[in-house]
Structures are given as structure tokens and as C-alpha cells.
Design a protein around this motif. Sequence first.
Motif, short mmCIF file in Angstrom:
data_model
loop_
_atom_site.label_atom_id
_atom_site.label_comp_id
_atom_site.label_asym_id
_atom_site.label_seq_id
_atom_site.Cartn_x
_atom_site.Cartn_y
_atom_site.Cartn_z
N THR A 1 0.85 -1.19 0.00
CA THR A 1 0.00 0.00 0.00
C THR A 1 0.88 1.24 0.00
O THR A 1 1.75 1.39 0.87
CB THR A 1 -0.91 0.02 1.24
N ILE A 2 0.68 2.11 -0.95
CA ILE A 2 1.49 3.33 -1.07
C ILE A 2 0.66 4.50 -0.57
O ILE A 2 -0.42 4.80 -1.09
CB ILE A 2 1.93 3.56 -2.53
N THR A 3 1.17 5.15 0.47
CA THR A 3 0.46 6.24 1.14
C THR A 3 1.18 7.56 0.86
O THR A 3 2.41 7.62 0.86
CB THR A 3 0.42 6.00 2.66
N LEU A 4 0.39 8.61 0.62
CA LEU A 4 0.93 9.95 0.41
C LEU A 4 0.60 10.81 1.62
O LEU A 4 -0.56 10.98 1.98
CB LEU A 4 0.33 10.58 -0.85
N ILE B 1 -2.80 6.22 -2.10
CA ILE B 1 -2.90 6.65 -3.49
C ILE B 1 -2.70 5.51 -4.50
O ILE B 1 -3.03 5.66 -5.68
CB ILE B 1 -1.90 7.78 -3.80
N HIS B 2 -2.12 4.37 -4.03
CA HIS B 2 -1.84 3.32 -4.99
C HIS B 2 -1.56 2.03 -4.23
O HIS B 2 -1.25 2.06 -3.02
CB HIS B 2 -0.62 3.70 -5.84
N PHE B 3 -1.68 0.93 -4.91
CA PHE B 3 -1.29 -0.36 -4.33
C PHE B 3 -0.55 -1.15 -5.40
O PHE B 3 -1.01 -1.28 -6.53
CB PHE B 3 -2.50 -1.17 -3.86
N HIS B 4 0.62 -1.66 -5.02
CA HIS B 4 1.36 -2.55 -5.91
C HIS B 4 2.06 -3.57 -5.03
O HIS B 4 2.88 -3.21 -4.19
CB HIS B 4 2.38 -1.79 -6.76
N LYS B 5 1.73 -4.83 -5.19
CA LYS B 5 2.20 -5.86 -4.30
C LYS B 5 3.72 -5.82 -4.14
O LYS B 5 4.46 -5.87 -5.12
CB LYS B 5 1.77 -7.24 -4.81
N TYR C 1 5.75 10.87 -11.52
CA TYR C 1 6.32 9.53 -11.65
C TYR C 1 6.68 9.01 -10.27
O TYR C 1 7.36 9.68 -9.49
CB TYR C 1 7.54 9.55 -12.56
N LEU C 2 6.20 7.81 -10.00
CA LEU C 2 6.41 7.16 -8.71
C LEU C 2 7.23 5.89 -8.94
O LEU C 2 6.78 4.97 -9.65
CB LEU C 2 5.05 6.81 -8.08
N GLY D 1 -3.69 10.07 -8.25
CA GLY D 1 -3.91 9.01 -9.22
C GLY D 1 -5.07 9.33 -10.15
O GLY D 1 -5.54 10.47 -10.19
N PRO D 2 -5.54 8.38 -10.91
CA PRO D 2 -5.12 6.97 -10.93
C PRO D 2 -3.74 6.77 -11.55
O PRO D 2 -3.34 7.53 -12.44
CB PRO D 2 -6.20 6.29 -11.77
N TRP D 3 -3.03 5.73 -11.08
CA TRP D 3 -1.67 5.47 -11.50
C TRP D 3 -1.63 4.27 -12.45
O TRP D 3 -2.28 3.26 -12.23
CB TRP D 3 -0.79 5.16 -10.29
#
Length: 528
Positions: A177-180, A196-200, A215-216, A236-238
Motif C-alpha cells: 500500500t502506497i500512502t501519500l 494513493i496506490h497499491f502494488h504488491k 512519476y512514482l 492518481g489513478p496510476w
Amino acid sequence: MLCGEKSIGAIAAGLLALAGAADAQVWRADQGDGTYRNPVLFADYPDPDIIRVGQDFYFASTTFANVPGITILHSRDLVNWRISGHVLPRLDGDRRFDLRDGGVYRQGFFAASLRHHGGRFFLAVTPVGMNTRLYSATSINGPWTFTELDLQAFDPGLFFDDDGTGYIATSIGSDGTITLLTLNKDYSAVASSRVIHFHKGAEGSKLIKRAGWYYLFNAIPNRLGMTVSRARTLRGPWETRPQIDDKSGGHQGALVDLPDGGWYGFVMVDAGAIGRMTNISPVFWKDDWPIWGTPDAPNRVPDRAPKPISGQPFAEPPSSDDFASAKLGPQWQWNHNPDDTRWSLTQRPGFLRLHATRAADLWSARNTLTQKTQGPRGRATVKLDLAGIRPGDVCGFGTFGKISAQLSIVGGNGSRSLTMKVTDSTEAGPKTETRVPAIPFTGRQLWLRVDTDFGRSTGQVAYSSDGARWAAVGGAFPLRFDWRTGTFQGQQFALSCYNPGASGGHLDIDSFTLSALPADVIVPDAKP
């Protein structure tokens, strides 16, 4: 912060043929013909974050419990680097930083994020077990002051938007979980937080902005790779795409822009016993996505390429030292906060004096002075004066980390002897093997030497009474890295002096010299 372990034998074998351009150096990235080769520093400079301010590039790197903390390097071309200084003269906030209660090897200060905004430098870092700190200074050389936020942001990615708003992106690989975090106007507190985003598996977040896109960048521990995500707004959306991995160049990094508008990527690569090194790579853009490498060889970090900026002179972090200065060189770090009453560069000018600290063994000994080893093959030699050695003192030189191989002079009642021990820092605790129990030694001057071959992950120590005739002792020992044990760093050189008793004498160090290991020297394979 990612970690891993693999051999660099293939890397070293392919690059040793190029070493003739810099026989006097252990490693030289700048080839002197307008090209460079990776890594730009063949040493453990992990968790890189690189920014540009005008014509100058600054590189922040992890130091864990070592003191001074958070190394800052400077370059004018991303290839030739010098140590500019450190952010923390001493570590604070935990008595274990003083090597109490077992110390904090593998913890401390790591994965800092460096930015420049409004005429000030800012650095976000989260000491293990503490809330995130935001350091700031008008000069990269400090002095730095900090504000402590009210939460822990793992591997914080600091970012300032065009309107001056400050943000921190954070994620931890066990989740993804990516938090801003949005900072308040004076950057002293977190004003709001949102996912703001989730990437395993994502961690090690870094944010940049280009041509209206955000860019993240995220490291992915389970693949030792890196992804890039982009969006028109920070909320986002990213969209997410894979970038590179350790097989194609590295992980955990981002991009930095050049004065001419071009872009380069920086990334760390897990490289076995030497630790985690930093590669840089040209980057080109396609449909507003960054592509590592060149159009002719995309999606990989080149082993060798034209320098990003031409015309800059050769530079490197210092290594050898004659201890003629009244101040330690920036290449040196203590294993924890030192006891400043127990060492001196002025009590005997021209020598570093280490007074014996009270400790049962090397791992618990305060005031152990370390320096990064360098690859692919190096030779480090120290010249010592033993006049101050007293009964019970154990003072010597060797490697420190996952494997600590120390060749030491031991003080006795009217006598001295040499001993060689190899300690493996395991999850169950340090396990020590005495390779050489005692070699009688009667001289006052002693030279000690450590040879390291990181292509074959092996090392060897030797001693001399005249600096010319050498005797190798103890056999070869392995060089290793393991993030779970040791110091979470690549192998380091270490000068130490301790005494299990209540008092002791001192060791005077005349010089430390680091050079490339001669090509005709073969370090034996270490026993299993």
C-alpha cells in the motif's frame, strides 16, 4: 530498503580486464576517454537518492549505526564522486547508539530522501523504531536541524510540488500500500494522509515530476526489481510498468535531470559481500515513459557508456590516510557513537591513538573505526606502534561485518603475541573461531595487511615486522553479506582496540593504505 545476496564473480571477471587504465586505484569508473563504467563506486553506498542543484549533484546514502551518519557525496558529472560530509555528527534518541544494551547493528538511520527547495536542502529519514525526521540546512555541509513528525514513514520519499507543497510517499514491501503524506506549510507536521496506490511488494518510494506527469518509482523486494507508475495528479489513478531488476541493472532508485535537460537513472544493485552498489544509466523517453539504457540497447543499465557530462576531472572518496590532520577524514566511521575520551589525533601528532575500551569481544567493543572495502580486489595495510599496549589489550586490524576476521596483537605480562580470529555473525549470535591462538612478537612496530577478492568472495590477513617481508596467517576466510545478521552492510575494514579487563593501554596507528591487489596475487579459496 531492499536486500539480497548474489555473487559478483561474473561482474568482476568481466571488468578486471579494464583495470589497466587505473592501476593506482582499486576501482575507477571514469575511463579517461569520455566513457565510464558501472558501478560508479565499487563499494557499499546503498539506498541512493541523487538530486541536482545547478551544476552540482548530491547523493545521500545509508549508514545504519555508523557514525557520523548519512553520507552525502558530491559530483559534477554523476561519475566522479567525493564525500561532501555527513548529516549527523552523532546519533541520538536511543541509548543503543552508544553501543549499550547490545547496540543497534542493522538498524539506525537508512533510506534517506534528499531534496532541495526554496534555497534549502531537506532530508527525510526514519530511524528504526522512531518517528520520521525532516532535516534541513541552507548548505549541504550543514549544520542540519530536524523536525520530528508524529508517525513512521518507511523509506520516506520526499517531494516538493511546483506550488511549494511538501509530500512524503511511503510504502513497505510486506504490504504494498502506497500512502501519500501531505505536510503542513512549514513542513513541521503531517497535515493529511491518503492511500494513493497499491502494488504488491512495493517499497522504497521516490517521486519526481516531468512535463505534467508525476512519476512514482518503487522497489519490489520479491523480484529485486523496480517499477515506475505515472499519473496526472498525485492522487492518481496510476499506471504501473516494470522497469529493471538486478539482472538488468538494479533496483531501488529513480531519475535525476541534467543541466541540458537530459535524464539519467540511478539504482542500487545487490552485489554479494561488497554490499549494495550504485549504478547510473542513461534514460530516454518514449510516450512519456522513462526507458533505461539507450534506444539501441533498451531496458538495461549499460556496463560502459559515454559520461553524462564531459570535461570533469577524476575524483573519488578518500581512502588512504597518514593521520596527519587533527580531524578524521570523511571516509572513516565509528561502529556506533564513539567515546571521544578514548581516541585522539592530537595526543601524538601524526598518529591515530585508540585507547583500549572495555569489552568482551570485537562485536561489543566501542570505538571500532571502520572504512568501506573496495572491489573488485583490494589490499589494505596499516602500520602500528605497539609501545602503548598493556596486558589484556586486544588491538588489531581486519574485516568487520557478517564476517569479522581480525589479526590482533595481544598484550601479556612482559610479552606480546599475535592472534587471528574469524567471527561469523549468525542469527543465534556471533560465533568465533580462533584460527591462530598465539604467535610471539617482540618488536615495537608492526604492519598488518588484509587482501580481499570480491570476485571470489575470499580474504586473507598477513603481518610483517619490517613492512617488506610478510607472513600470511590463519588461512583464507570467506567474505559475505547477509541483511539478517552482521551490520546490514558490505564488508568493512576495521581498526579496533579493546580490553576485557577494567583498564588498558593504547594502540598508535601510523598509517592506513588502500590499493588494488596486485594482479599476480591469488587469495586462496576460503574453507567452507
